[in-house]
Design an enzyme around this catalytic site. Structure first.
Site, PDB file in Angstrom:
ATOM      1  N   THR A 143       4.157   2.876   2.747  1.00 42.19           N
ATOM      2  CA  THR A 143       4.716   1.862   3.628  1.00 42.19           C
ATOM      3  C   THR A 143       6.234   1.822   3.571  1.00 42.19           C
ATOM      4  OG1 THR A 143       4.207   0.308   1.874  1.00 42.19           O
ATOM      5  CG2 THR A 143       2.765   0.302   3.785  1.00 42.19           C
ATOM      6  N   GLY A 144       6.842   2.736   2.836  1.00 41.74           N
ATOM      7  CA  GLY A 144       8.290   2.831   2.858  1.00 41.74           C
ATOM      8  C   GLY A 144       9.000   2.146   1.701  1.00 41.74           C
ATOM      9  N   ASP A 170     -21.488   4.465   9.490  1.00 42.17           N
ATOM     10  CA  ASP A 170     -21.722   3.175  10.144  1.00 42.17           C
ATOM     11  C   ASP A 170     -22.396   2.212   9.181  1.00 42.17           C
ATOM     12  OD1 ASP A 170     -20.826   4.453  12.398  1.00 42.17           O
ATOM     13  OD2 ASP A 170     -22.841   4.899  13.134  1.00 42.17           O
ATOM     14  N   THR A 201       9.832   3.421  -1.342  1.00 36.84           N
ATOM     15  CA  THR A 201      10.870   4.309  -1.852  1.00 36.84           C
ATOM     16  C   THR A 201      12.038   4.356  -0.882  1.00 36.84           C
ATOM     17  OG1 THR A 201       9.059   5.635  -2.718  1.00 36.84           O
ATOM     18  CG2 THR A 201      11.254   6.601  -2.806  1.00 36.84           C
ATOM     19  N   HIS A 218     -25.584   8.301  20.588  1.00 35.21           N
ATOM     20  CA  HIS A 218     -25.111   7.540  19.433  1.00 35.21           C
ATOM     21  C   HIS A 218     -23.750   6.899  19.743  1.00 35.21           C
ATOM     22  CE1 HIS A 218     -24.688   6.913  14.972  1.00 35.21           C
ATOM     23  NE2 HIS A 218     -23.414   6.852  15.329  1.00 35.21           N
ATOM     24  N   GLU A 219     -22.826   7.712  20.218  1.00 36.09           N
ATOM     25  CA  GLU A 219     -21.477   7.184  20.473  1.00 36.09           C
ATOM     26  C   GLU A 219     -21.478   6.164  21.604  1.00 36.09           C
ATOM     27  OE1 GLU A 219     -19.213   7.561  18.399  1.00 36.09           O
ATOM     28  OE2 GLU A 219     -20.220   9.131  17.272  1.00 36.09           O
ATOM     29  N   HIS A 223     -22.593   2.819  20.352  1.00 35.47           N
ATOM     30  CA  HIS A 223     -21.516   2.016  19.771  1.00 35.47           C
ATOM     31  C   HIS A 223     -20.695   1.340  20.874  1.00 35.47           C
ATOM     32  CE1 HIS A 223     -21.846   3.157  15.615  1.00 35.47           C
ATOM     33  NE2 HIS A 223     -21.679   4.450  15.848  1.00 35.47           N
ATOM     34  N   PRO A 279       0.827  -1.205   0.000  1.00 35.33           N
ATOM     35  CA  PRO A 279       0.000   0.000   0.000  1.00 35.33           C
ATOM     36  C   PRO A 279       0.867   1.264   0.000  1.00 35.33           C
ATOM     37  CG  PRO A 279      -0.505  -1.421   1.879  1.00 35.33           C
ATOM     38  CD  PRO A 279       0.701  -1.976   1.233  1.00 35.33           C
TER      39      PRO A 279
HETATM   40  P1  ADP Z   1       5.975   4.480  -0.516  1.00 34.13           P
HETATM   41  O1  ADP Z   1       7.071   4.625  -1.508  1.00 34.13           O
HETATM   42  O2  ADP Z   1       5.755   3.068  -0.057  1.00 34.13           O
HETATM   43  O3  ADP Z   1       4.689   5.126  -0.907  1.00 34.13           O
HETATM   44  P2  ADP Z   1       7.687   6.115   1.061  1.00 34.13           P
HETATM   45  O4  ADP Z   1       8.898   5.270   1.073  1.00 34.13           O
HETATM   46  O5  ADP Z   1       7.687   7.264   0.112  1.00 34.13           O
HETATM   47  O6  ADP Z   1       6.410   5.226   0.821  1.00 34.13           O
HETATM   48  O7  ADP Z   1       7.411   6.610   2.539  1.00 34.13           O
HETATM   49  C1  ADP Z   1       6.929   7.890   2.818  1.00 34.13           C
HETATM   50  C2  ADP Z   1       7.410   8.334   4.181  1.00 34.13           C
HETATM   51  O8  ADP Z   1       6.808   7.554   5.196  1.00 34.13           O
HETATM   52  C3  ADP Z   1       8.885   8.172   4.375  1.00 34.13           C
HETATM   53  O9  ADP Z   1       9.560   9.318   3.973  1.00 34.13           O
HETATM   54  C4  ADP Z   1       9.020   7.947   5.875  1.00 34.13           C
HETATM   55  O10 ADP Z   1       9.110   9.161   6.551  1.00 34.13           O
HETATM   56  C5  ADP Z   1       7.723   7.292   6.254  1.00 34.13           C
HETATM   57  N1  ADP Z   1       7.857   5.848   6.407  1.00 34.13           N
HETATM   58  C6  ADP Z   1       7.169   4.922   5.708  1.00 34.13           C
HETATM   59  N2  ADP Z   1       7.496   3.683   6.098  1.00 34.13           N
HETATM   60  C7  ADP Z   1       8.417   3.806   7.053  1.00 34.13           C
HETATM   61  C8  ADP Z   1       9.150   2.860   7.856  1.00 34.13           C
HETATM   62  N3  ADP Z   1       8.972   1.547   7.721  1.00 34.13           N
HETATM   63  N4  ADP Z   1      10.021   3.347   8.745  1.00 34.13           N
HETATM   64  C9  ADP Z   1      10.192   4.669   8.887  1.00 34.13           C
HETATM   65  N5  ADP Z   1       9.548   5.596   8.168  1.00 34.13           N
HETATM   66  C10 ADP Z   1       8.660   5.185   7.269  1.00 34.13           C
HETATM   67 ZN    ZN Z   2     -21.772   5.970  14.460  1.00 35.53          ZN
END
Ligand code: ADP
Ligand code: ZN
Length: 609
Positions: free
Chosen positions: A209-210, A503, A212, A426-427, A430, A206
């Site tokens: 998630t890091g 909801d 790049t 409501h809250e 839940h 997704p």
């Molecule tokens: P993607 O390429 O998967 O969309 P990025 O590598 O560009 O995500 O991540 C965006 C930012 O989110 C990074 O610059 C960092 O600050 C943070 N980040 C995401 N995953 C991590 C991780 N596992 N550890 C530390 N920082 C993270």
């Molecule tokens: Zn609600």
């Protein structure tokens, strides 16, 4: 070195110009070309030509006569006369009577003239202009590699200082990538055995998630150059640039080997070639070029291609077959431990009070990606600054989780007393339903402070740990909890409000998944009625069943939700007293914690059952 983006104009700009060009062209040029010269002659000439049998086509009108000579070259026009024998004489001279003595050109020719020619002019001009632009931009920064015709720019980034230790969690991904680093350091070790490295590695997961970051860390650890380009940059406005960009990229990379080439959003060029009409030729050529390049170099020349995507299912199979991107590294959303680690990594950059419990924060931020967690930490720091404090405390972090999840607090939103009461019930509805069903996770926090996202209040539930399996019972309880808010409103106010739309959406989604994907209905057994088409981006699904089955599914979904709604109502009715107490308390306090909630609940004896 900094990344430089090509100057890009919005697409609408180009369409606008194209339309304008076509319009002007048709206004000025076409009418002149379209009408073949019509020669006006007197009736005498017409009769003369009849006598000489020099008439091709003829069209006799009430007021005028259009005709051509034998060769059909020139069109003549003359006025109509009262000439009763004309038809006979024309017939005798062999003229063809025709309704359309063409004053115009053939439709094909006119089509070409009015559309294709201006478009061609436009594209040639556009091509020229864009090159000019790119040259100008290229002149300003040193990182443009003017190769041959394409002038493609490739970005070499310094990845100094980015290491695996900066990427928290994601241990499996790191493990897999460490091998690459080792190979780049020490290729002999591998060639001795005859092992060749995978040419390409696909990072899937997704957004945020890091991926790049991991790619950069590989380059940083191996201390090799890092070429980075985004898939969408290959597919430019103007034809022919994509393929040559790929060529340039690989030429550069081979010169700098060993090195890392990182292609972000590879799905932009690597989508399945479906052979449909109107497919994107440019993209296909780019993809083909990429495949050719990847086949062209041997595994051991030191160019390592990393690519990232969050839509792996849409990639062309040719791209993922062995010999190309043959290794796939999943980069999933972090689990509880991962979240805690990521928070800690980012917290190092800011001043945090010693007593902050990152475990609690990580628990609250369930489902957040690395990028979101980084954002949460930064928001917390900003909040501390706003309060004129020099260290970030736990409340900052908690508040910023809510900010990231639900938006900022709406400070000046004024709810009427009645609305506050409704939202409170409501809250609590839940929370109470969740708590009364023994399997539901406890409540962390309930608030009725309106948020900019439009939520008037919300209940934050906390999972004890990460759950990988959910039982049918647990899913049903979740649905009951979603309906709990509305159920409380019904019981107390005998009226329903618009506040439950979210909801309803979530309850429906869960109930539908139970039937179509998890095989939790008796009739359908273990048959999949729906397939997930977009695993990492919201999990869209597409139905794979007949219309009759769809109807049945709909009925079952309604039945499930209804049953749970009834259950929630019954639970709340049985605990009406504690419901009132809690709602009043919340209405007064605006925000209550999970502990306060449980205290009241236990005191009133709601849990004894
Ligand atoms: P993607 O390429 O998967 O969309 P990025 O590598 O560009 O995500 O991540 C965006 C930012 O989110 C990074 O610059 C960092 O600050 C943070 N980040 C995401 N995953 C991590 C991780 N596992 N550890 C530390 N920082 C993270
Ligand atoms: Zn609600």
């Amino acid at each position: 070195m900094k990344e430089v983006k090509n100057p890009r104009k919005p697409l609408i700009y180009y369409y606008g110009i194209a339309v304008l060009v076509i319009f002007l062209f048709n206004l000025i040029v076409t009418p002149v070309l379209m009408n073949r010269q019509v020669k006006e002659v007197d009736y005498g000439t017409f009769m003369e030509m009849i006598d000489k049998k020099n008439i091709g086509k003829v069209e006799v009108d009430d007021s005028e006569i259009l005709f051509t000579d034998k060769e059909n070259e020139t069109i003549y026009k003359t006025g109509a006369m009262n000439d009763p024998t004309l038809t006979q004489r024309l017939y005798d001279c062999g003229a063809k009577f025709s309704k359309d003595v063409d004053q115009t050109m053939s439709p094909l020719l006119s089509g070409i003239l009015s559309f294709v020619v201006p478009l061609l002019i436009f594209f040639v001009l556009g091509q020229y202009m864009s090159k000019k632009l790119i040259e100008q931009a290229g002149g300003k920064n040193a990182m443009s590699f003017g190769m041959g015709k394409s002038n493609a720019k490739i970005y070499v980034q310094s990845t100094q200082g980015i290491h695996f230790s900066d990427v928290a969690g994601e241990d499996e991904a790191k493990e897999s990538l460490k091998e690459i680093v080792d190979y780049l350091h020490n290729p002999d070790k591998y060639t001795q055995v005859g092992a060749s490295m995978p040419k390409g590695i696909l990072l899937v997961g997704p957004p945020g998630t890091g991926k790049t970051m991991l790619a950069k860390a590989v380059a940083g650890e191996a201390q090799v150059p890092f070429f980075s380009i985004s898939g969408s940059e290959f597919v430019e406005m103007f034809v022919g640039m994509g393929a040559s960009k790929v060529r340039d990229l690989f030429k550069q990379a081979k010169e700098k080997a060993p090195c890392i080439v990182f292609i972000d959003e590879i799905d932009a060029i690597g989508k399945k070639r479906d052979g449909q009409m109107g497919g994107n030729d440019e993209r296909e050529q780019t993809l083909n070029q990429l495949l050719t390049e990847m086949d062209g170099f041997e595994g051991n020349n030191g160019v390592m291609i990393l690519a990232a995507t969050n839509r792996p299912e849409s990639l062309d199979p040719a791209l993922t077959r062995p010999g190309r991107f043959d290794r796939r590294v999943p980069v999933e959303l972090p689990d509880l431990q991962g979240r805690e680690a990521i928070l800690k990594v980012h917290a190092k950059k800011i001043k945090v009070a010693d007593d902050v419990n990152f475990h609690t924060i990580a628990r609250m931020a369930s489902g957040a990606s690395g990028a979101e967690l980084a954002n949460i930490v930064n928001e917390a720091a900003l909040r501390a600054v706003r309060d004129n404090r020099t260290v970030v405390n736990e409340a900052d972090l908690e508040e910023s989780i809510e900010t990231v999840i639900a938006g900022y607090q709406k400070k000046n939103a004024v709810l009427s007393d009645q609305e506050r009461k409704v939202v409170s019930y409501h809250e609590i509805g839940h929370a109470l339903v969740a708590a009364l069903q023994t399997h539901s996770a406890p409540v962390q926090k309930i608030t009725i402070i309106p948020r900019t996202s439009g939520a008037l209040g919300y209940t934050m539930q906390v999972e004890q740990g990460d759950k990988y399996l959910l039982t049918k019972q647990e899913l049903e309880n979740k649905i009951a909890t979603f309906t709990g808010g509305r159920a409380a409103e019904e019981i107390v106010f005998h009226e329903i409000t618009t506040g439950a739309s979210n909801d309803i959406e979530q309850a429906t989604k869960l109930a539908r998944s139970m039937i179509t994907r998890y095989g939790m209905s008796e009739e359908f057994d273990m048959v999949a009625m729906e397939t997930v088409t977009n695993q990492y981006l919201g999990g869209d699904t597409s139905l794979a069943c007949s219309a009759e089955t769809q109807k049945e599914i709909d009925e079952k979904v309604v039945a499930i939700v209804k049953e749970q709604h009834e259950k929630a109502k019954k639970l709340l009715e049985e605990n009406r007293e504690v419901l009132d107490k809690l709602a009043m308390y919340l209405c007064e306090k605006e925000t209550i914690t999970g502990e306060e909630f449980m205290e009241i609940l236990n005191k009133e004896g709601g849990m004894q059952k």
